[in-house]
Design a protein around this motif. Structure first.
Motif, PDB file in Angstrom:
ATOM      1  N   LEU A  80      35.620  45.503  44.271  1.00  0.00           N
ATOM      2  CA  LEU A  80      36.433  45.577  43.049  1.00  0.00           C
ATOM      3  C   LEU A  80      37.820  44.964  43.220  1.00  0.00           C
ATOM      4  CD1 LEU A  80      35.511  49.235  42.009  1.00  0.00           C
ATOM      5  CD2 LEU A  80      34.503  47.109  41.145  1.00  0.00           C
ATOM      6  N   ARG A  81      37.959  44.009  44.175  1.00  0.00           N
ATOM      7  CA  ARG A  81      39.272  43.410  44.408  1.00  0.00           C
ATOM      8  C   ARG A  81      39.287  41.894  44.305  1.00  0.00           C
ATOM      9  NH1 ARG A  81      40.907  45.844  49.926  1.00  0.00           N
ATOM     10  NH2 ARG A  81      39.614  47.637  49.648  1.00  0.00           N
ATOM     11  N   GLU A  82      38.264  41.268  44.829  1.00  0.00           N
ATOM     12  CA  GLU A  82      38.249  39.812  44.923  1.00  0.00           C
ATOM     13  C   GLU A  82      37.399  39.205  43.819  1.00  0.00           C
ATOM     14  OE1 GLU A  82      39.927  38.050  47.280  1.00  0.00           O
ATOM     15  OE2 GLU A  82      40.720  39.926  48.116  1.00  0.00           O
ATOM     16  N   LYS A  83      37.625  37.912  43.592  1.00  0.00           N
ATOM     17  CA  LYS A  83      36.788  37.178  42.649  1.00  0.00           C
ATOM     18  C   LYS A  83      35.357  37.155  43.194  1.00  0.00           C
ATOM     19  CE  LYS A  83      36.245  32.735  40.412  1.00  0.00           C
ATOM     20  NZ  LYS A  83      36.671  31.347  40.354  1.00  0.00           N
ATOM     21  N   GLU A  84      34.394  37.392  42.325  1.00  0.00           N
ATOM     22  CA  GLU A  84      33.009  37.473  42.757  1.00  0.00           C
ATOM     23  C   GLU A  84      32.378  36.080  42.781  1.00  0.00           C
ATOM     24  OE1 GLU A  84      30.268  40.989  42.113  1.00  0.00           O
ATOM     25  OE2 GLU A  84      29.644  39.600  40.538  1.00  0.00           O
TER      26      GLU A  84
END
Length: 121
Positions: A6-10
């Protein structure tokens, strides 16, 4: 946003390899393979993502790991060693049944000799 951290671009690279939760999961799986089977799996990024290990067996393990990671992402499930162990055990039994049916159990036993302990799980 990455389904796991839930932090980085997927991105594909992130979800299949770079995510800290995926890295922890891969480390846990690698430890399990080594402690239970005395077998080292390759988890370098290029070999893992592209399936370009020199070992067909490592590529098979990595394929099933990637499938499990991606399907967990799609279902928004946590990455759990026990679930992957069940998948790997299922792969073992499917190949064993095919070998029995095709009367090539010796080839199966040679290929899977390191993983005979799967029946103990």
């Amino acid at each position: 946003m990455c389904t796991f951290c839930l932090r980085e671009k997927e991105t594909i690279e992130h979800v299949l390899y770079e995510c800290e939760k995926v890295q922890r999961f891969l480390s846990t799986v690698a430890t399990w393979f080594f402690e239970f089977f005395t077998f080292n799996i390759v988890t370098e990024k290029k070999a893992f993502i592209l399936g370009c290990s020199e070992s067909e067996f490592i590529n098979t393990i990595n394929y099933h790991l990637k499938y499990y990671i991606y399907s967990s992402r799609c279902k928004e499930n946590q990455l759990l060693l026990t679930k992957f162990q069940n998948i790997w055990k299922e792969v073992y039994y499917i190949e064993r049944n095919i070998a029995f049916r095709n009367k090539c159990i010796e080839q199966f036993e040679n290929k899977w000799k390191l993983f005979e302990k799967l029946s103990e799980l």
